[in-house]
Design an enzyme around this catalytic site. Sequence first.
Site, short mmCIF file in Angstrom:
data_model
loop_
_atom_site.label_atom_id
_atom_site.label_comp_id
_atom_site.label_asym_id
_atom_site.label_seq_id
_atom_site.Cartn_x
_atom_site.Cartn_y
_atom_site.Cartn_z
N GLY A 158 0.79 -1.23 0.00
CA GLY A 158 0.00 0.00 0.00
C GLY A 158 0.82 1.27 0.00
O GLY A 158 0.34 2.33 0.40
N LYS A 195 16.89 1.46 -7.86
CA LYS A 195 16.86 2.60 -8.77
C LYS A 195 15.39 2.98 -8.95
O LYS A 195 14.54 2.10 -9.11
CB LYS A 195 17.47 2.19 -10.12
N HIS A 202 2.65 0.06 -14.63
CA HIS A 202 2.56 -1.02 -13.65
C HIS A 202 1.84 -2.18 -14.34
O HIS A 202 0.65 -2.11 -14.62
CB HIS A 202 1.77 -0.52 -12.43
N GLU A 282 7.42 -7.34 -7.35
CA GLU A 282 6.93 -8.12 -6.20
C GLU A 282 5.85 -9.12 -6.63
O GLU A 282 5.40 -9.08 -7.78
CB GLU A 282 6.39 -7.21 -5.10
N ARG A 286 -2.42 -13.56 -3.57
CA ARG A 286 -3.86 -13.54 -3.29
C ARG A 286 -4.63 -13.32 -4.59
O ARG A 286 -4.04 -12.99 -5.61
CB ARG A 286 -4.18 -12.35 -2.36
N ARG A 332 -12.81 1.08 -10.51
CA ARG A 332 -13.20 0.87 -9.10
C ARG A 332 -14.08 2.03 -8.67
O ARG A 332 -13.63 3.18 -8.67
CB ARG A 332 -11.96 0.83 -8.21
C1 MV4 Z 1 8.76 1.51 -7.90
C2 MV4 Z 1 8.60 2.70 -8.63
C3 MV4 Z 1 9.67 3.18 -9.34
N1 MV4 Z 1 10.84 2.52 -9.31
N2 MV4 Z 1 9.94 0.89 -7.89
C4 MV4 Z 1 4.34 1.50 -6.05
C5 MV4 Z 1 3.58 0.36 -5.47
C6 MV4 Z 1 4.58 -0.63 -5.10
N3 MV4 Z 1 4.08 -1.94 -5.31
C7 MV4 Z 1 5.75 -0.33 -5.96
N4 MV4 Z 1 5.60 1.00 -6.41
C8 MV4 Z 1 6.57 1.61 -7.14
N5 MV4 Z 1 7.77 0.99 -7.18
C9 MV4 Z 1 10.95 1.41 -8.58
N6 MV4 Z 1 12.14 0.79 -8.54
C10 MV4 Z 1 7.39 3.35 -8.60
C11 MV4 Z 1 6.38 2.84 -7.80
C12 MV4 Z 1 5.22 3.69 -7.72
C13 MV4 Z 1 5.24 4.79 -6.82
C14 MV4 Z 1 6.31 5.06 -5.97
C15 MV4 Z 1 6.31 6.15 -5.09
C16 MV4 Z 1 5.21 7.01 -5.07
C17 MV4 Z 1 4.12 6.77 -5.89
C18 MV4 Z 1 4.13 5.65 -6.77
C19 MV4 Z 1 3.04 5.42 -7.61
C20 MV4 Z 1 3.05 4.34 -8.45
C21 MV4 Z 1 4.15 3.47 -8.51
#
Ligand code: MV4
Length: 442
Positions: A158, A195, A202, A282, A286, A332
Amino acid sequence: MANRGEIALRIIRACRELEIETVAVYSEADRDAPYLQLADERVCIGPGPGIRSYLDIPKIISAAEITDVEAIHPGYGFLAENAHFAEVCQSCHIQFIGPTVENIRALGDKASARRLARELGIPVVPGSNSLLASEEEAVKVAQEIGYPVIIKATAGGGGRGMRVAHNDISLTSGYQQARREAENAFKNPDVYLEKYVEKPRHIEVQILADSYGEVIHLGERDCSLQRRHQKLIEECPSPAVDAALRARLGDAAITLARAVEYRNAGTVEFLLDRQGNFFFIEVNTRIQVEHPVTEMVTGIDLVKEQILIASGAPLRHAQKDVVLRGASIECRINAEDPSAGFKPVPGTITRFVPSGGPGVRVDTHVAAGYTIPPFYDSLIGKLIVHRENRDEAIATMRRALDEFVVEGVQTTIPLYREIFRHFHFIKGNLNTSFIEEYFLDA
Ligand code: MV4
């Protein structure tokens, strides 16, 4: 069902089609929820707050013992990814409808899932090889890979316990903040570093695995449209993924699943950068909120498959039989007040007219007269469309959003009406900053 709301109803529906009897547990706050009448039995498990009901393992196990259930479906949220809960079910000889305890442990720790993926040759974002031992190590790794970087809690979820840093100073403060937040939220302060990929998509791959080592993937979902770590719109297939990329993503997801002898439904998450590179981030062990878009495009009922797999059945579909047909998009529908920063709003729904007609599916536990309890998430339903292609799906979604009537509480529907007319959305130009960029107040 160790859950509530739309996903409890979704599980009841799957069970009815399989001619399996159901027991719903409910909190005092959900006492009058209409979906409870569709279960064969109901057991009250305590007061409204989740911690005293849907998260209370002894209460749920007691309800299961009293009603002599064979299996528990945890839905999403609450106890769905709680290895201890899965273990308690096992020791009480109740089948947990989900992955094994070992699966949840191996993949629930994000730093170890990342290490495993890297060892298997699956692309991961450059970063630390394991947990960070100190502030100094964080700075050292960041200087090696270059800024910006992101600190993530290994127990994370989250968006909690995450900090982006652009230089040494913000990294050292971000490191401490992330640790503190992770300790408070997950009772585990451990963090790792990656990084920071700017404006990624996503993308997540749906997998199914049986107890005999068979694993298949059901294509990807594009979940780039989110706000404050809450996904808003999801689609299958992703407009950014072609058959070749899908095959590579699917292979990566299956490789990881095989390595841990994964069982049941799961989601392997990736970031897709603007150059088209993908990176594992990740695994979600679920069923997910957004599973319906995959169901529409594959024709496979994921919740039924979960139940059959848990009962010991082999997979009913081979990889070659999985065909993606058309395009599906989900919105949603959250009860939120846009004038208060999209804060969840409890209240009574006075009018509720869900959309219908060709190509439309609505998954909801809500009806007119329903009072949204203040204790849980703000999801009141999911509007899903399925059409022959993405343009047709967008046209159907626009029509369905115009039809949908919710009165008594404010919802995200007006925001979606705008998004589905936005040039870049229509073009499929999505990234995780889309909402903040184009819908400033959202
Ligand atoms: C990241 C990323 C950029 N670079 N990892 C967001 C949910 C979580 N499951 C993983 N997330 C992210 N991982 C790397 N290496 C960007 C996100 C990300 C995000 C990060 C900080 C603030 C807002 C965000 C919104 C969407 C995705």
